[in-house]
Design a protein around this motif. Sequence first.
Motif, PDB file in Angstrom:
ATOM      1  N   GLU A 292      34.567  43.789  47.976  1.00  0.00           N
ATOM      2  CA  GLU A 292      33.585  44.112  49.343  1.00  0.00           C
ATOM      3  C   GLU A 292      32.596  44.899  49.534  1.00  0.00           C
ATOM      4  O   GLU A 292      31.232  43.986  50.279  1.00  0.00           O
ATOM      5  N   ALA A 293      32.477  45.291  48.150  1.00  0.00           N
ATOM      6  CA  ALA A 293      31.047  45.344  47.542  1.00  0.00           C
ATOM      7  C   ALA A 293      30.506  44.533  48.096  1.00  0.00           C
ATOM      8  O   ALA A 293      28.809  43.703  47.397  1.00  0.00           O
ATOM      9  N   ILE A 294      30.950  42.801  46.668  1.00  0.00           N
ATOM     10  CA  ILE A 294      30.422  41.841  46.450  1.00  0.00           C
ATOM     11  C   ILE A 294      30.148  41.496  47.558  1.00  0.00           C
ATOM     12  O   ILE A 294      28.839  40.670  48.033  1.00  0.00           O
ATOM     13  N   LEU A 295      30.988  41.430  48.923  1.00  0.00           N
ATOM     14  CA  LEU A 295      30.409  40.819  50.119  1.00  0.00           C
ATOM     15  C   LEU A 295      28.823  41.262  50.913  1.00  0.00           C
ATOM     16  O   LEU A 295      28.199  40.696  50.893  1.00  0.00           O
ATOM     17  N   GLU A 296      29.080  42.425  50.634  1.00  0.00           N
ATOM     18  CA  GLU A 296      27.859  43.030  50.989  1.00  0.00           C
ATOM     19  C   GLU A 296      26.571  42.890  50.274  1.00  0.00           C
ATOM     20  O   GLU A 296      24.922  42.781  50.579  1.00  0.00           O
ATOM     21  N   GLU A 297      26.775  42.548  49.086  1.00  0.00           N
ATOM     22  CA  GLU A 297      25.574  41.957  47.907  1.00  0.00           C
ATOM     23  C   GLU A 297      24.729  40.981  48.195  1.00  0.00           C
ATOM     24  O   GLU A 297      23.870  40.715  47.636  1.00  0.00           O
ATOM     25  N   LEU A 298      26.266  39.661  48.430  1.00  0.00           N
ATOM     26  CA  LEU A 298      25.732  38.431  48.540  1.00  0.00           C
ATOM     27  C   LEU A 298      24.774  38.613  49.787  1.00  0.00           C
ATOM     28  O   LEU A 298      24.323  37.519  50.328  1.00  0.00           O
ATOM     29  N   ALA A 299      25.135  39.434  50.933  1.00  0.00           N
ATOM     30  CA  ALA A 299      24.630  39.334  52.794  1.00  0.00           C
ATOM     31  C   ALA A 299      23.051  39.749  52.180  1.00  0.00           C
ATOM     32  O   ALA A 299      22.636  39.095  52.910  1.00  0.00           O
ATOM     33  N   THR A 308      34.421  36.993  55.492  1.00  0.00           N
ATOM     34  CA  THR A 308      35.585  38.241  55.608  1.00  0.00           C
ATOM     35  C   THR A 308      36.464  38.285  55.078  1.00  0.00           C
ATOM     36  O   THR A 308      36.372  37.333  53.963  1.00  0.00           O
ATOM     37  N   LEU A 309      36.892  39.138  54.731  1.00  0.00           N
ATOM     38  CA  LEU A 309      37.889  39.735  52.878  1.00  0.00           C
ATOM     39  C   LEU A 309      38.800  40.648  54.234  1.00  0.00           C
ATOM     40  O   LEU A 309      38.939  41.497  54.589  1.00  0.00           O
ATOM     41  N   GLU A 310      40.390  39.818  53.952  1.00  0.00           N
ATOM     42  CA  GLU A 310      41.790  40.316  54.754  1.00  0.00           C
ATOM     43  C   GLU A 310      43.109  40.275  53.787  1.00  0.00           C
ATOM     44  O   GLU A 310      42.873  39.272  53.026  1.00  0.00           O
ATOM     45  N   VAL A 311      43.392  41.339  53.753  1.00  0.00           N
ATOM     46  CA  VAL A 311      43.900  41.685  52.349  1.00  0.00           C
ATOM     47  C   VAL A 311      45.557  42.185  53.639  1.00  0.00           C
ATOM     48  O   VAL A 311      46.048  42.611  54.437  1.00  0.00           O
ATOM     49  N   ILE A 312      46.237  40.488  53.155  1.00  0.00           N
ATOM     50  CA  ILE A 312      47.649  40.990  54.131  1.00  0.00           C
ATOM     51  C   ILE A 312      49.414  40.381  53.500  1.00  0.00           C
ATOM     52  O   ILE A 312      50.050  40.738  53.781  1.00  0.00           O
ATOM     53  N   GLU A 313      48.906  40.806  52.655  1.00  0.00           N
ATOM     54  CA  GLU A 313      50.256  41.358  51.864  1.00  0.00           C
ATOM     55  C   GLU A 313      49.999  41.906  50.833  1.00  0.00           C
ATOM     56  O   GLU A 313      48.521  42.183  49.760  1.00  0.00           O
ATOM     57  N   ASP A 314      49.939  43.802  49.934  1.00  0.00           N
ATOM     58  CA  ASP A 314      49.908  45.043  49.660  1.00  0.00           C
ATOM     59  C   ASP A 314      50.464  45.996  48.527  1.00  0.00           C
ATOM     60  O   ASP A 314      51.413  46.083  48.818  1.00  0.00           O
ATOM     61  N   ARG A 315      51.163  44.943  47.229  1.00  0.00           N
ATOM     62  CA  ARG A 315      52.608  45.295  46.675  1.00  0.00           C
ATOM     63  C   ARG A 315      51.978  46.058  45.858  1.00  0.00           C
ATOM     64  O   ARG A 315      51.751  45.367  44.563  1.00  0.00           O
ATOM     65  N   PRO A 316      52.286  47.211  45.495  1.00  0.00           N
ATOM     66  CA  PRO A 316      51.713  48.289  44.098  1.00  0.00           C
ATOM     67  C   PRO A 316      52.667  47.770  42.891  1.00  0.00           C
ATOM     68  O   PRO A 316      53.396  47.222  42.701  1.00  0.00           O
ATOM     69  N   TRP A 317      52.028  47.739  41.735  1.00  0.00           N
ATOM     70  CA  TRP A 317      52.512  48.114  40.509  1.00  0.00           C
ATOM     71  C   TRP A 317      53.504  48.713  39.875  1.00  0.00           C
ATOM     72  O   TRP A 317      53.991  49.908  41.185  1.00  0.00           O
ATOM     73  N   THR A 318      54.425  48.660  40.160  1.00  0.00           N
ATOM     74  CA  THR A 318      55.480  49.881  39.369  1.00  0.00           C
ATOM     75  C   THR A 318      55.476  50.503  37.571  1.00  0.00           C
ATOM     76  O   THR A 318      54.951  48.914  36.570  1.00  0.00           O
ATOM     77  N   GLN A 319      56.204  51.802  37.745  1.00  0.00           N
ATOM     78  CA  GLN A 319      56.191  52.271  36.346  1.00  0.00           C
ATOM     79  C   GLN A 319      57.123  53.602  36.308  1.00  0.00           C
ATOM     80  O   GLN A 319      57.166  54.341  37.402  1.00  0.00           O
ATOM     81  N   THR A 320      58.433  52.708  34.876  1.00  0.00           N
ATOM     82  CA  THR A 320      59.153  53.538  35.080  1.00  0.00           C
ATOM     83  C   THR A 320      59.259  54.175  33.927  1.00  0.00           C
ATOM     84  O   THR A 320      59.959  53.869  32.637  1.00  0.00           O
ATOM     85  N   ALA A 321      59.851  55.381  33.761  1.00  0.00           N
ATOM     86  CA  ALA A 321      59.495  56.248  32.455  1.00  0.00           C
ATOM     87  C   ALA A 321      61.471  55.624  31.703  1.00  0.00           C
ATOM     88  O   ALA A 321      61.888  55.588  31.739  1.00  0.00           O
ATOM     89  N   LYS A 322      60.894  55.659  30.559  1.00  0.00           N
ATOM     90  CA  LYS A 322      62.014  55.451  29.574  1.00  0.00           C
ATOM     91  C   LYS A 322      63.037  56.629  29.311  1.00  0.00           C
ATOM     92  O   LYS A 322      64.579  56.620  28.984  1.00  0.00           O
TER      93      LYS A 322
END
Length: 403
Positions: A292-299, A308-322
Motif C-alpha cells: 500500500e505504501a508503494i501505491l501512495e508513493e506512486l500517487a 487500489t489493492l484488494e487481498v482476496i485470500e490470505d493463507r499464513p505460512w506454517t511451521q511445526t517443531a521437530k
Amino acid sequence: MSLDRVGMFVEEKEVVALAQQLIRIPSVYRPGVAGGNEERVARYVEALLRDLGLTVYYEEVEPGRPNVIAYYDSGKPGKTLLLEAHTDVVTEGDMDGWSYDPFGAAIANGRIYGRGACDTKGNLAAAICAVKTIQRAQIPFQGRILLCIPCDEEGMMIGIKHFIRRGWANGVDGAIICEPEENQLCITQKGAMRAIVKTYGKMAHGAMPLTGINPNTRMVRLLLRLEQLEQAEKERLGEHPMLGWPSITPTVVQAPVKGEPQLNVMPDQCLAMLDIRTVPGQDHGELRMKMEAILEELAREDRDFRATLEVIEDRPWTQTAKDDPVVQAVAESYQAITRKKPVYNGVPGATDGTYLHQAGVPIITTGAGDRHIPHHADEYVAVDQLVETTHLYARSALAFLGA
C-alpha cells in the motif's frame, strides 16, 4: 503387542483397489455442470466408512460440495489425531496429452495412473486403509482418530474452512495432512496471499493519448516497484532451507477490465492478479502495508496515478517443531518402517493444513507421490510408495495415541 506388528495387517490389494475406485469417480469442480463436483466420490466414501462401523457425518458446504467426517473411537479418554485428505481434483486438461485414461486408474510399471492418483486420492485411500488396518490389528490405543475428507482444497479451500467453523478442529491434538510428499516429513509450508491491483485512467483514442490517462503504463510502474519489493524481501530474509525464496508474482494482467480490447483504444482500467508466496519471518499485515505504501508513493510522484489493492485470500505460512508429538510419532514410525532416517522438508504451496495450523492444530504433511507430478498429464502414484504410506499412517496414529 509391538507397534511394529500393525504392518502385518496392511493389505496391498486393498489400498490399490480403493485408490483405483476413487480415481474412477471424477471429482473435478465444474460450475454449472451436472455432476461436476465432489458429491459422488464423497457419497462413496461415506458409505465405505459407515460399513467400517465408524461414526460418520456428511455435511454439505455448498450444493453438491460436501465434507465427510468420521470418528474411529477407542472408547478410552485420550488425544485426537486428525487424518486429512481432500476429494477434489484439478481438471484433466487436454485429453490428447494423456497416455492413459485420466479416470481409468490403469496400473502399469508399478504405478497407478489417473487424475488424483498422486494428489491426493491415493493418499485418501491410504488414510482409510490405515484405519482398517488398525481395526484388524486390534492394538489397544487411547483417544480417537478423526478423518476429515473435505471438498475444494484445490480452490478457495471452502471445505476445511467450513470444517473449522463448525468446531470440528476444536480439541484436535495433531494432524497428518495426506498430500504427495514422497513420504518426506514436511514440517513447514509457504503462506499465500492472493491480491488484485487495479490502476485507473481515462479512455482515449490511441492516436491522441494525451487526451486521456493511460492505466497500462501506470500498472507497469507499479509492477516494477513490486518486483523491487520482492527483491528486498529476499535480501532481508535469505533463502529458507526448506521452502526457498519468497515471491510476488503477477500472474494475470488485463486491460480493459471490462469490454472488448481494441488496438486503437486506450482503456480506462488495468488489472493485475498477484500470487504472493511467503516464508517464515514474513508478517502478512506488514507486507500488505509495504504494498500500500508503494501505491501512495506512486500517487505522490504522479497526480494522475490512481490504484487500489484488494487481498482476496490470505493463507499464513506454517511451521511445526521437530519435537512436537505429532512430528515425533511420524518420524519414529518412518524410521521403524523403512530403517532410514526421515527426510524433513517443506511444502512449496499451501494445503488445507494452512487453516488447521491457524486454528491451533499442530500439523505435519506427508504422503505418497512425487511432489512434482500433481496437476500433470499422466499423473501417477507408485504402488510400493502408497503401501508404505499406509504403513506410515497406521503406525503413526497408534504411536501418537499411546498404543
